[in-house]
Design an enzyme around this catalytic site. Structure first.
Site, PDB file in Angstrom:
ATOM      1  N   GLU A   1       0.822  -1.215   0.000  1.00 11.28           N
ATOM      2  CA  GLU A   1       0.000   0.000   0.000  1.00 11.28           C
ATOM      3  C   GLU A   1       0.856   1.265   0.000  1.00 11.28           C
ATOM      4  O   GLU A   1       0.530   2.234  -0.667  1.00 11.28           O
ATOM      5  CB  GLU A   1      -0.956  -0.001   1.196  1.00 11.28           C
TER       6      GLU A   1
ATOM      7  N   LEU B   1      11.969   4.476  -7.132  1.00 14.05           N
ATOM      8  CA  LEU B   1      10.516   4.411  -6.955  1.00 14.05           C
ATOM      9  C   LEU B   1       9.912   5.795  -6.685  1.00 14.05           C
ATOM     10  O   LEU B   1       8.716   6.007  -6.844  1.00 14.05           O
ATOM     11  CB  LEU B   1      10.198   3.455  -5.791  1.00 14.05           C
TER      12      LEU B   1
ATOM     13  N   TYR C   1       9.239   9.531  -4.399  1.00 14.54           N
ATOM     14  CA  TYR C   1       8.542   9.845  -3.143  1.00 14.54           C
ATOM     15  C   TYR C   1       9.171   9.077  -1.974  1.00 14.54           C
ATOM     16  O   TYR C   1       8.555   8.216  -1.361  1.00 14.54           O
ATOM     17  CB  TYR C   1       7.043   9.540  -3.246  1.00 14.54           C
TER      18      TYR C   1
ATOM     19  N   TYR D   1      -6.672   6.941   3.909  1.00 15.06           N
ATOM     20  CA  TYR D   1      -6.868   5.954   2.846  1.00 15.06           C
ATOM     21  C   TYR D   1      -6.040   4.697   3.109  1.00 15.06           C
ATOM     22  O   TYR D   1      -6.561   3.577   3.109  1.00 15.06           O
ATOM     23  CB  TYR D   1      -6.491   6.536   1.472  1.00 15.06           C
TER      24      TYR D   1
ATOM     25  N   ASP E   1      -9.531   6.410  -2.349  1.00 15.25           N
ATOM     26  CA  ASP E   1      -8.465   7.175  -2.984  1.00 15.25           C
ATOM     27  C   ASP E   1      -9.044   7.839  -4.233  1.00 15.25           C
ATOM     28  O   ASP E   1     -10.258   7.789  -4.481  1.00 15.25           O
ATOM     29  CB  ASP E   1      -7.266   6.279  -3.323  1.00 15.25           C
TER      30      ASP E   1
ATOM     31  N   CYS F   1     -12.716   1.817 -14.959  1.00 14.85           N
ATOM     32  CA  CYS F   1     -13.302   3.143 -14.753  1.00 14.85           C
ATOM     33  C   CYS F   1     -12.176   4.166 -14.596  1.00 14.85           C
ATOM     34  O   CYS F   1     -12.066   4.856 -13.599  1.00 14.85           O
ATOM     35  CB  CYS F   1     -14.219   3.152 -13.528  1.00 14.85           C
TER      36      CYS F   1
ATOM     37  N   CYS G   1     -16.590   1.563 -20.499  1.00  7.81           N
ATOM     38  CA  CYS G   1     -17.868   1.167 -19.879  1.00  7.81           C
ATOM     39  C   CYS G   1     -18.440  -0.115 -20.486  1.00  7.81           C
ATOM     40  O   CYS G   1     -19.192  -0.824 -19.830  1.00  7.81           O
ATOM     41  CB  CYS G   1     -18.879   2.303 -19.998  1.00  7.81           C
TER      42      CYS G   1
ATOM     43  N   CYS H   1     -17.636  -2.906 -18.252  1.00 10.60           N
ATOM     44  CA  CYS H   1     -17.805  -2.644 -16.819  1.00 10.60           C
ATOM     45  C   CYS H   1     -18.958  -3.475 -16.244  1.00 10.60           C
ATOM     46  O   CYS H   1     -20.063  -3.469 -16.794  1.00 10.60           O
ATOM     47  CB  CYS H   1     -18.085  -1.156 -16.589  1.00 10.60           C
TER      48      CYS H   1
HETATM   49  S1  SF4 Z   1     -20.145   2.274 -16.377  1.00 13.34           S
HETATM   50 FE1  SF4 Z   1     -18.442   1.532 -15.109  1.00 13.34          FE
HETATM   51  S2  SF4 Z   1     -16.625   2.254 -16.172  1.00 13.34           S
HETATM   52 FE2  SF4 Z   1     -18.341   3.428 -16.975  1.00 13.34          FE
HETATM   53  S3  SF4 Z   1     -18.376   5.277 -15.733  1.00 13.34           S
HETATM   54 FE3  SF4 Z   1     -19.770   3.804 -14.788  1.00 13.34          FE
HETATM   55  S4  SF4 Z   1     -18.548   2.757 -13.247  1.00 13.34           S
HETATM   56 FE4  SF4 Z   1     -17.145   3.774 -14.632  1.00 13.34          FE
END
Ligand code: SF4
Length: 364
Positions: free
Chosen positions: A45, A88, A90, A125, A143, A195, A201, A204
């Site tokens: 992380e 790396l 930072y 986070y 995040d 996303c 999409c 998705c």
């Molecule tokens: S459909 Fe999925 S990839 Fe597209 S904006 Fe919505 S959450 Fe993001």
């Protein structure tokens, strides 16, 4: 808050993640149990903050080889810790990790989110992510990627960070129901691979319930934040060498390059080049480059100046045996000059006067 229940809305994420999850060295096989090595989660992380997965993987493996547990890391010297982190970026993260390892080695792992958040370098986070992935606590980790996904799903107007409290409250039941580790990593994976700012999409798992997608508002949710223009500078990056030693600035405790050894630099706006002439020194140059930092852009001109003998270094400078260079932790910019030293360069037609440069070192 009139958002649909997270347990239902996010339900397709869990089977999707089980299907597409990448095999990463810090990922546990069993996502329903506490992680067998919380230290590995903590390391991953911290390394993943501001850094891509593909970059982190070899560093993570090497780090675990060198420092397999909190005690080994806590007892390591700073130079060897920075050396393994070298490249790396930072570097504060490496020092935070060492300090957090010291706490864990002495006191054991904290028992709650507040305790985790109190470890050096763990903001809200990272503490929440470690809590969920290492210990299966229903602590939502938000995040930049998670905020983007949730803003689109729930059609949040304006900056979604302003709704962080609401979003954590909303997300917690989904973590409890579908598994904190699985859901946390699924959300991270969706934000990192699907996303993204220009999302795909079509693949998705949430597209049939995503508000921004259904309302054709992906382009304006979340709103694009204007970045401030990075400060620009031009500098000479100089490796002085004499009697088998090179001159380096010793690591400082603070600042962007804290913990790292650096080559001396000189502002090109005040150290103007002049025609190079034969003298008691030899100068080698290579093509320059632009070094980009988060808030800064440096036009770097690298030089190697070979002197007949060493001079007494000012405070903060040290002559180091050249063969030790490979063991000293350097930032990316300075590594690049170190690597150039092993390649042929050319005597530049113009360069700043070495005597003036050396004098200015003692005036700092
Ligand atoms: S459909 Fe999925 S990839 Fe597209 S904006 Fe919505 S959450 Fe993001």
């Amino acid at each position: 808050m009139s958002w649909p229940a997270s347990v239902d809305l996010l339900a397709p994420l869990a089977p999707w993640f089980d299907r597409v999850r990448r095999d990463l060295p810090w990922r546990a096989t069993d996502l329903d149990a506490p992680h067998p090595d919380p230290y590995a989660v903590l390391v991953s992380e911290l390394m993943l903050q501001q850094t891509q997965v593909a970059t982190v993987v070899p560093y993570f493996t090497r780090w675990l080889d060198e420092f397999p547990d909190p005690r080994t890391l806590a007892e390591a010297d700073d130079d060897s810790v920075h050396k393994v982190w070298e490249g790396l970026g930072y570097y504060r993260r490496a020092r935070f990790l060492k300090a957090a390892a010291g706490y864990v080695a002495a006191e054991g792992w904290p028992g709650d989110l507040e305790g985790l958040a109190g470890l050096p370098g763990l903001g809200p986070y990272t503490a929440a992510a470690v809590g969920a992935i290492a210990f299966q606590w229903p602590t939502p980790a938000l995040d930049g990627n998670a905020f983007r996904v949730l803003a689109r799903l729930l059609v949040i107007e304006g900056d979604p960070r302003a709704r962080a409290m609401d979003l954590r409250t909303w997300l917690a039941p989904a973590l409890e129901s579908h598994g904190p580790s699985r859901m946390t990593q699924a959300l991270m994976e969706l934000g990192a691979t699907v996303c993204i700012p220009s999302p795909t999409c079509g693949v998705c798992p949430l597209s049939n319930r995503c508000g921004a997608y259904l309302e054709s508002r992906i382009g304006d949710i979340p709103p694009v934040v204007k970045r401030t223009r990075p400060k620009a500078s031009q500098l000479w990056l100089v490796s002085f060498e004499a009697e088998g030693h090179v001159l380096l600035q010793t690591p400082t405790a603070r600042g962007l390059l804290a913990g790292l050894w650096c080559w001396p630099t000189f502002d090109a706006a005040t150290h103007h080049p002049q025609p190079t002439a034969p003298g008691p020194h030899s100068i080698t140059g290579w093509p320059g480059w632009i070094q980009v930092y988060t808030h800064r852009r440096e036009a770097v001109s690298p030089l190697h100046i070979h002197l007949k003998s060493r001079f007494i270094p000012a405070d903060g400078l040290r002559w180091a045996p050249r063969e030790n260079l490979v063991d000293l932790p350097l930032g990316r910019r300075d590594q690049r000059l170190r690597d150039l030293l092993g390649t042929p360069g050319q005597t530049p037609l113009e360069a700043p006067d070495p005597v003036t440069l050396i004098r200015s070192l003692s005036e700092r």
